[in-house]
Design a protein around this motif. Sequence first.
Motif, mmCIF file in Angstrom:
data_model
loop_
_atom_site.group_PDB
_atom_site.id
_atom_site.type_symbol
_atom_site.label_atom_id
_atom_site.label_comp_id
_atom_site.label_asym_id
_atom_site.label_seq_id
_atom_site.Cartn_x
_atom_site.Cartn_y
_atom_site.Cartn_z
ATOM 1 N N THR A 286 0.829 -1.193 0.000
ATOM 2 C CA THR A 286 0.000 0.000 0.000
ATOM 3 C C THR A 286 0.864 1.244 0.000
ATOM 4 O OG1 THR A 286 -1.823 1.135 1.127
ATOM 5 C CG2 THR A 286 -0.184 0.047 2.527
ATOM 6 N N LEU A 290 -3.523 3.995 -2.494
ATOM 7 C CA LEU A 290 -3.981 2.776 -3.156
ATOM 8 C C LEU A 290 -3.334 1.556 -2.511
ATOM 9 C CD1 LEU A 290 -3.957 3.594 -6.986
ATOM 10 C CD2 LEU A 290 -5.935 3.347 -5.491
ATOM 11 N N TYR A 292 -2.377 -2.298 -3.518
ATOM 12 C CA TYR A 292 -2.200 -3.194 -4.666
ATOM 13 C C TYR A 292 -2.219 -4.637 -4.177
ATOM 14 C CZ TYR A 292 -0.777 1.150 -6.839
ATOM 15 O OH TYR A 292 -0.763 2.440 -7.303
ATOM 16 N N ALA A 324 -6.120 -3.149 -7.789
ATOM 17 C CA ALA A 324 -5.849 -2.051 -6.861
ATOM 18 C C ALA A 324 -7.151 -1.607 -6.222
ATOM 19 C CB ALA A 324 -5.182 -0.884 -7.585
ATOM 20 N N TRP A 334 -7.057 0.242 -12.229
ATOM 21 C CA TRP A 334 -5.749 -0.356 -12.558
ATOM 22 C C TRP A 334 -5.896 -1.865 -12.747
ATOM 23 C CZ3 TRP A 334 -2.120 -3.542 -9.867
ATOM 24 C CH2 TRP A 334 -0.816 -3.495 -10.365
#
Length: 374
Positions: A286, A290, A292, A324, A334
């Motif tokens: 992170t 965001l 991931y 994401a 994403w």
Amino acid sequence: MPFVRYFVPRAAVVAVLVLAGLPATAVGVRAREITPAFNGSVYAIAHRGDVTYVGGEFTTATSAGRTYPRLRLAAFDTRSGTLLPWAPPADATVRALAAAGDSVYAAGDFHRVGGLDRDSLARLHPDTGAVRSFRHDLTGTAYALASGNGLLYLGGSFTRVDDHRRANLAAFSLVTGKLDGRWRPDADDAVHALAVRGPKVFLGGGFHTVAEVTGTLRLAAVHGTTGEVDDDFLPRAPAEVRAIAVDGDGVYAATAGVGGRAISYSYAGKVRWERVFDGDAAAIVTAGGLTYVGGHFDSACLTSKNGAHGACTDGSEPRYKLAAVTRTGKLASWAPQANGVIGVRVLALSKGTLQAGGDFTLIAGQERRRFAVF
């Protein structure tokens, strides 16, 4: 700011990192082209300065059109992607890496590294790859490494370190290399993930209790020097935890189970948000607002419900092995699309790059063999 592209490669390892500083807008979908490729799985990533270290099952690495022997350990320049001569050979899988001080530590299934006997644990020179003094015998399997508070923390599925009882958790002095006698918060089952933030160590895995404290189901926090369980953080994760990330807002867990989950917890152990996938979540990092997530999934569910074999029951969006999530728990756009059955095993952030490793060979339809940078 200029557009930045990233390369994607556990804790175990699992590999687990404390991450910060990557702007949410910086991650592109297209993976960088000039990066090493590997002929076998990548399990672990660590960073020291401008160098990225990787470990796994591979025996060769390909860079700039040439293939080089790299027996389960390799390193490259983070910014340029240039493969470095650092190449201590390990005789079996490397599952975790951690860089601390003047050393890189490796853990896994190996018994020899650099031609010397090293049972599951090794300490390596960060420039030459020479095997350094740090030798212990492990009864079981090592999965995760993390460092902090003057200690190297080890998680796995083991019962003894040298002649001392240790139940799936152990720590070693970063100064002397000796097994720490004070830190021993026994877990009753495997520990797959570790993360350190300040004086706390966060543990994730398949365990039901830590130090016989109830409420420490699969995810817990302990003091970094005493091993005492933090009674204020008792989240009771719904399935086996495979990876952990931490930041100023809280703790993030990637879980397996029937379908996988990415879950954000406050430091009081309360769920802040949860995203469900149709396959295991195996990696999480992170930064910049965001989070991931990487794993074995092909879809992100639109609700928290899933059914047989993890299939989403209330609709889904395609997210092939990578996704994401925003600060509020919404699915972000994403979606780089990695391939493979296992997919992504590990994620990491360094020097403005998002890195991923695993078993994939393609990202967005382009060849990226088991490692990528965005």
